[in-house]
Design an enzyme around this catalytic site. Structure first.
Site, mmCIF file in Angstrom:
data_model
loop_
_atom_site.group_PDB
_atom_site.id
_atom_site.type_symbol
_atom_site.label_atom_id
_atom_site.label_comp_id
_atom_site.label_asym_id
_atom_site.label_seq_id
_atom_site.Cartn_x
_atom_site.Cartn_y
_atom_site.Cartn_z
ATOM 1 N N HIS A 1 0.830 -1.205 0.000
ATOM 2 C CA HIS A 1 0.000 0.000 0.000
ATOM 3 C C HIS A 1 0.863 1.253 0.000
ATOM 4 C CE1 HIS A 1 -3.108 2.669 2.171
ATOM 5 N NE2 HIS A 1 -3.307 2.710 0.866
ATOM 6 N N ALA B 1 4.324 9.634 -22.470
ATOM 7 C CA ALA B 1 3.522 8.449 -22.137
ATOM 8 C C ALA B 1 4.079 7.869 -20.846
ATOM 9 C CB ALA B 1 3.562 7.436 -23.282
#
EC number: 5.4.99.62
Length: 129
Positions: A20, A119
């Site tokens: 996390h 990108a």
């Protein structure tokens, strides 16, 4: 050998180690790679694999709670901007220089063969429960 999902053993293993809040930079072939994070370089040749293909595969494997991209993406790469806007309605936009600074704190860098500028996206991992 795995039958489905991500087959690249380096990438599959790196994804399994994420927790996390960890950052994952998915970048084009021209993005400077910071020292420190683990790097999985998938670039085979210009455009292969594409940013869209790699992002699609990663999103099938990861829980993502947030994403950050360079605001210059809108002018320099409208296709990538549309892709990210569709995947991340609350996409955070920063300058390209700031994105490079933030990417130094990523735990993993996944380099694509994408040959179009900007990108790049920094993903923040979430949890599945």
């Amino acid at each position: 050998m795995k039958k489905a999902g991500i087959l690249n053993r380096h990438l599959s293993g790196a994804l399994a180690e994420l927790g996390h809040g960890d950052g994952v930079l998915v970048c084009d072939a021209g993005m400077p790679i910071p020292d420190g994070p683990r790097v999985v370089d998938l670039a085979f040749r210009a455009g292969v694999p594409s940013f869209a293909e790699v992002l699609d595969g990663l999103l099938a494997e990861l829980v993502v709670e947030g994403a950050t991209a360079a605001r210059e993406i809108h002018e320099a790469n409208p296709a990538a901007a549309a892709l990210l806007a569709g995947e991340f309605p609350e996409l955070e936009l920063v300058t390209h220089e700031r994105l490079k600074e933030l990417s130094a704190g990523a735990r993993l860098v996944v380099r694509t063969g994408e040959a179009r500028p900007y990108a790049n996206v920094l993903l923040r991992c979430g949890v599945f429960f």
